[in-house]
Design an enzyme around this catalytic site. Structure first.
Site, PDB file in Angstrom:
ATOM      1  N   GLN A 142       0.884  -1.172   0.000  1.00 54.61           N
ATOM      2  CA  GLN A 142       0.000   0.000   0.000  1.00 54.61           C
ATOM      3  C   GLN A 142       0.918   1.217   0.000  1.00 54.61           C
ATOM      4  O   GLN A 142       1.469   1.589   1.034  1.00 54.61           O
ATOM      5  CB  GLN A 142      -0.927  -0.008   1.215  1.00 54.61           C
TER       6      GLN A 142
ATOM      7  N   GLY B 189     -10.780   0.680  -0.973  1.00 48.33           N
ATOM      8  CA  GLY B 189     -10.157   0.392  -2.249  1.00 48.33           C
ATOM      9  C   GLY B 189      -8.967   1.286  -2.471  1.00 48.33           C
ATOM     10  O   GLY B 189      -8.809   2.312  -1.802  1.00 48.33           O
ATOM     11  N   MET B 190      -8.108   0.874  -3.392  1.00 49.77           N
ATOM     12  CA  MET B 190      -6.944   1.673  -3.764  1.00 49.77           C
ATOM     13  C   MET B 190      -6.815   1.592  -5.276  1.00 49.77           C
ATOM     14  O   MET B 190      -6.773   0.502  -5.850  1.00 49.77           O
ATOM     15  CB  MET B 190      -5.695   1.140  -3.048  1.00 49.77           C
ATOM     16  N   GLU B 191      -6.746   2.775  -5.877  1.00 50.67           N
ATOM     17  CA  GLU B 191      -6.861   2.908  -7.330  1.00 50.67           C
ATOM     18  C   GLU B 191      -5.582   2.565  -8.084  1.00 50.67           C
ATOM     19  O   GLU B 191      -5.200   3.282  -9.023  1.00 50.67           O
ATOM     20  CB  GLU B 191      -7.287   4.341  -7.656  1.00 50.67           C
TER      21      GLU B 191
ATOM     22  N   HIS C  97     -15.767   4.418  -7.636  1.00 44.09           N
ATOM     23  CA  HIS C  97     -14.798   5.364  -7.085  1.00 44.09           C
ATOM     24  C   HIS C  97     -13.378   5.071  -7.583  1.00 44.09           C
ATOM     25  O   HIS C  97     -12.708   5.944  -8.140  1.00 44.09           O
ATOM     26  CB  HIS C  97     -14.864   5.319  -5.558  1.00 44.09           C
ATOM     27  N   GLU C  98     -12.943   3.844  -7.405  1.00 49.44           N
ATOM     28  CA  GLU C  98     -11.555   3.519  -7.779  1.00 49.44           C
ATOM     29  C   GLU C  98     -11.375   3.618  -9.298  1.00 49.44           C
ATOM     30  O   GLU C  98     -10.335   4.072  -9.779  1.00 49.44           O
ATOM     31  CB  GLU C  98     -11.153   2.140  -7.263  1.00 49.44           C
TER      32      GLU C  98
ATOM     33  N   HIS D 139     -10.838   7.187 -10.417  1.00 49.65           N
ATOM     34  CA  HIS D 139      -9.464   7.666 -10.240  1.00 49.65           C
ATOM     35  C   HIS D 139      -8.619   7.469 -11.502  1.00 49.65           C
ATOM     36  O   HIS D 139      -7.573   8.100 -11.646  1.00 49.65           O
ATOM     37  CB  HIS D 139      -8.783   6.936  -9.082  1.00 49.65           C
TER      38      HIS D 139
ATOM     39  N   GLU E  85      -9.355  13.208  -4.486  1.00 52.11           N
ATOM     40  CA  GLU E  85     -10.501  12.537  -3.842  1.00 52.11           C
ATOM     41  C   GLU E  85     -11.830  13.276  -4.005  1.00 52.11           C
ATOM     42  O   GLU E  85     -12.876  12.648  -4.131  1.00 52.11           O
ATOM     43  CB  GLU E  85     -10.201  12.276  -2.363  1.00 52.11           C
TER      44      GLU E  85
ATOM     45  N   ASP F 262      -0.821  10.988   5.974  1.00 44.80           N
ATOM     46  CA  ASP F 262      -1.827  10.089   6.525  1.00 44.80           C
ATOM     47  C   ASP F 262      -2.466  10.668   7.793  1.00 44.80           C
ATOM     48  O   ASP F 262      -3.594  10.347   8.130  1.00 44.80           O
ATOM     49  CB  ASP F 262      -1.191   8.726   6.822  1.00 44.80           C
TER      50      ASP F 262
ATOM     51  N   TYR G 279     -12.778  14.369   0.394  1.00 48.50           N
ATOM     52  CA  TYR G 279     -13.742  13.634  -0.419  1.00 48.50           C
ATOM     53  C   TYR G 279     -15.061  14.400  -0.550  1.00 48.50           C
ATOM     54  O   TYR G 279     -15.538  14.656  -1.653  1.00 48.50           O
ATOM     55  CB  TYR G 279     -14.067  12.280   0.240  1.00 48.50           C
TER      56      TYR G 279
ATOM     57  N   LYS H  50     -11.823   2.602   7.827  1.00 50.24           N
ATOM     58  CA  LYS H  50     -13.063   3.367   7.875  1.00 50.24           C
ATOM     59  C   LYS H  50     -14.164   2.621   8.639  1.00 50.24           C
ATOM     60  O   LYS H  50     -15.053   3.237   9.214  1.00 50.24           O
ATOM     61  CB  LYS H  50     -13.515   3.658   6.441  1.00 50.24           C
TER      62      LYS H  50
HETATM   63  N1  BES Z   1      -6.909   6.569  -2.731  1.00 50.37           N
HETATM   64  C1  BES Z   1      -7.857   6.211  -1.748  1.00 50.37           C
HETATM   65  C2  BES Z   1      -7.281   5.441  -0.599  1.00 50.37           C
HETATM   66  C3  BES Z   1      -6.155   6.155   0.130  1.00 50.37           C
HETATM   67  C4  BES Z   1      -6.161   7.516   0.326  1.00 50.37           C
HETATM   68  C5  BES Z   1      -5.110   5.426   0.609  1.00 50.37           C
HETATM   69  C6  BES Z   1      -5.114   8.129   0.984  1.00 50.37           C
HETATM   70  C7  BES Z   1      -4.070   6.035   1.266  1.00 50.37           C
HETATM   71  C8  BES Z   1      -4.074   7.402   1.451  1.00 50.37           C
HETATM   72  C9  BES Z   1      -9.016   5.422  -2.353  1.00 50.37           C
HETATM   73  O1  BES Z   1      -9.344   5.816  -3.637  1.00 50.37           O
HETATM   74  C10 BES Z   1     -10.217   5.674  -1.510  1.00 50.37           C
HETATM   75  O2  BES Z   1     -10.612   6.801  -1.446  1.00 50.37           O
HETATM   76  N2  BES Z   1     -10.778   4.658  -0.894  1.00 50.37           N
HETATM   77  C11 BES Z   1     -11.989   4.768  -0.126  1.00 50.37           C
HETATM   78  C12 BES Z   1     -13.111   4.260  -0.976  1.00 50.37           C
HETATM   79  C13 BES Z   1     -14.428   4.897  -0.798  1.00 50.37           C
HETATM   80  C14 BES Z   1     -14.413   6.393  -0.751  1.00 50.37           C
HETATM   81  C15 BES Z   1     -15.406   4.395  -1.840  1.00 50.37           C
HETATM   82  C16 BES Z   1     -11.820   3.926   1.115  1.00 50.37           C
HETATM   83  O3  BES Z   1     -10.843   3.193   1.202  1.00 50.37           O
HETATM   84  O4  BES Z   1     -12.642   3.990   2.008  1.00 50.37           O
HETATM   85 ZN    ZN Z   2     -10.249   7.729  -3.670  1.00 53.67          ZN
END
Ligand code: BES
Ligand code: ZN
Length: 620
Positions: A157, A287-289, A313-314, A317, A336, A392, A400, A577
């Site tokens: 990650q 998820g991670m894009e 969402h992903e 991106h 985001e 982070d 978002y 989350k």
């Molecule tokens: N890119 C993010 C995840 C992320 C952000 C990882 C910052 C590390 C640092 C990913 O696209 C994301 O936003 N994931 C959300 C999904 C949701 C908004 C549908 C998540 O993981 O909750």
């Molecule tokens: Zn995202």
């Protein structure tokens, strides 16, 4: 305009010609030690072995640079907890010559600067190294933590600044690189990367990959495990453990339609394939894009496609983030906020406006809840100050949801057609570039505000960026479905019969259930909680989002009958989350705090280092 490397490649891919451009400075990035205006990475060649006994990724990385300062003799890279054993330098395709290197003392936020001597003319560096078993960007899973329970699993990650914990490199989103990779694994395992995979390498223990589009370092991604593939359409498919792949392919069968809908709105999908990798439940994000290969939590496989907005969402991106990338982490809302807006447009295109609006309303509720837990005032705005901090630390729903509301506002003011054209042009103009908030504001002014003067003011734009709350002039979503849910809730809370509630609720979707539970008063009695649970079986819900809001209600009302299931959930799932708010709610009372500490002691070992660090903040 923002820095765009490999313009030749970028213009080939975009089809729009850009000729020799002057060297544009890469924006300063306080989260990286890299001296990018002396050397800027263009290409990387990785050769790594995944050792599951030692829990290390070890081997070599070769970095090829554009020399931006011909006189520079010191290269500075990012690293964290890496053991460096050798450094070499070369000129073009010439022979490698050993060169001096030195690691600075680490800082908790950014790790260690790695300083490498680059004799005059050299433009390539090769580093031999090994990651640490505690690398922040890796999770090494035991067989017991996987679906199959036989083989171990590894995933990376990198976002935001963890790539440096498994590769020494220039770890910042303002620089883009292409790469080639060779990954060596135990013979019985399969390696996948967010890149083009060379066909026919399965079973050999050696996998090769190629990433021809220039990407920022946070999109470098690798996973190794007992993985199999199932196609969903010619360009979409699922990678997952064998026992998960069928259910995932059913849940995400609309993915191809999502790609097509997004292309229709925002232009061609420029990354070749779009596959999903379904990870074990300890994956710390929804998820991670990662390009071509979104990494996803299995907790969105609900059986009814109710949580597939994660895929939207992903996938989104691939335009907002991977194609046009936040130049620095304080510009994170460009990734985001845009993506959350796009996500809802995709959901609307596939499933209709009612569902998109319900999801937008859940987003607005998340935003308020999330803001209420933020202690650094500027973190409540779209432009946090990240100086000296790991990005982070500033992570929340603000980028978002406030970002998405900002774009929704612009859409409302300028009209959908106008705004769609504008966004598409933004993606085309900045394709394969990193962009700053300033870049966006300039584009907004020239392409939209100047053409339709008087519709939106500068002051409004500034308020969207700087306010610690949702501006009073926001265009908020509404939902008739949610209004009906609230009416049913009020009737039951006011003493109405359970049978009436149950018959109204028979047609509810997961979204309506989430809203119902989330909107229940925190003053419900034990008898009321028991009655609800008896009727609707919330404690046993197979929908991770419904279970989440129910457990929060259970904590608030001290409904301890749900605690055993909640504990299982918090131990099994590592998605931040879903678990962090539960720890936070528990930690707010003395009894709850003791329980949180006990659950964390049991769960800790199974969490990803990032989830572990976040929970530690809450229960410490
Ligand atoms: N890119 C993010 C995840 C992320 C952000 C990882 C910052 C590390 C640092 C990913 O696209 C994301 O936003 N994931 C959300 C999904 C949701 C908004 C549908 C998540 O993981 O909750
Ligand atoms: Zn995202």
């Amino acid at each position: 305009m923002a820095y765009a490397p490999l313009l030749a490649v970028a213009s080939l891919l975009t089809g729009c010609g850009s000729k020799d451009t002057p060297m544009i400075p890469i924006p300063a990035d306080s989260s990286s030690y890299a001296n990018v205006n002396a050397f800027a990475t263009m290409h990387m060649v990785l050769d790594l072995t995944a050792d599951f006994d030692l829990k290390t990724l070890a081997g070599t990385v070769e970095l090829q640079f554009e020399r931006r300062d011909p006189n520079a003799t010191a290269l500075v890279l990012d690293s964290r907890d890496l053991a460096i054993t050798n450094a070499e330098a070369a000129v073009g395709t010439g022979a490698w010559i050993p060169t001096a290197f030195r690691l600075d003392a680490p800082t908790p936020a950014f790790g260690s600067a790695l300083r490498i001597t680059m004799p005059p003319g050299t433009d390539r560096a090769r580093i031999t190294y090994s990651s640490s078993p505690a690398a922040k960007g890796l999770q090494w899973l035991t067989p017991a933590q996987t679906a199959g329970r036989v083989h171990p699993f590894l995933f990376t990650q990198a976002q935001a600044i963890q790539a440096r914990s498994f590769i020494p490199l220039q770890d910042l989103p303002g620089v883009r690189l292409t790469y080639d990779a060779t990954i060596r694994t135990p013979k019985e395992l399969v390696a996948v990367m967010a890149a083009e995979m060379t066909p026919g390498t399965a079973g050999s223990g050696v996998f090769t990959f190629r990433m021809p589009q220039p990407i920022p370092s946070y999109l470098i991604a690798l996973a190794v495990g007992d993985l199999t593939f199932k196609a969903m359409s010619p360009r979409t498919g699922i990678w997952a453990e064998p026992s998960v792949v069928e259910a995932a392919a059913r849940e995400f069968e609309d993915t191809e339609q999502m790609v097509a809908a997004t292309e229709k709105l925002y232009g061609p999908y420029r990354w070749g394939r779009y596959d999903l990798l379904v990870l074990p439940p300890s994956f710390p994000f929804g998820g991670m894009e990662n390009p071509r290969l979104t990494f996803a939590t299995p907790t969105v496989i609900a059986g009814d496609k109710s949580l597939v907005s994660l895929v939207a969402h992903e996938l989104a991106h691939s335009w907002s983030g991977n194609l046009v990338t936040n130049a620095t982490w304080p510009d994170f809302w460009l990734n985001e906020g845009f993506t959350t807006y796009l996500e809802r447009r995709i959901i609307e295109a596939l499933y209709g406006k009612a569902r998109a609006d319900m999801e937008a309303m859940i987003g607005v509720a998340d935003l308020a809840d999330s803001r209420s837990t933020i202690t650094v005032p500027r973190d409540k705005t779209l432009l946090p100050d990240m100086t000296g901090r790991d990005p982070d630390e500033a992570y929340s729903s603000v980028a978002y949801e406030q970002g998405a509301l900002f774009l929704r506002f612009l859409e409302d003011k300028f009209g959908r057609q106008e705004f769609d054209t504008f966004l598409r042009k933004w993606f085309d103009t900045h394709a394969f570039e990193s962009a700053t908030t300033e870049d966006f504001l300039t584009f907004l002014k020239t392409e939209l505000m100047a053409r339709k003067p008087g519709v939106v003011t500068d002051a409004q734009v500034q308020e969207w960026l700087q306010a610690e709350g949702v501006p009073a002039f926001a265009v908020l979503p509404t939902s008739d479905a949610f209004t009906r849910v609230e009416r049913a809730r009020d009737a039951w809370v006011g003493g109405g019969p359970m049978t009436t509630l149950a018959s109204t609720a028979r047609v509810w979707s997961a979204h309506e259930w989430i809203h119902f539970v989330d909107a229940l008063p925190r003053t419900l009695t034990q008898a009321q909680m028991r009655a609800l649970d008896g009727q609707f079986r919330f404690t046993q819900s197979g929908n991770a989002e419904i279970a989440h809001v129910w457990f929060r209600l259970a904590i608030a009302t001290r409904y301890t009958q749900a605690y055993a299931a909640m504990e299982d959930y918090m131990v099994r799932i590592g998605r931040r989350k879903l678990i962090l708010p539960l720890y936070r709610d528990l930690a707010a009372t003395p009894d709850g705090k003791a329980l949180a500490v006990r659950i964390f002691a049991k769960a800790r070992e199974g969490y990803h280092p990032m989830a572990r660090a976040s929970v530690e903040q809450v229960v410490k």
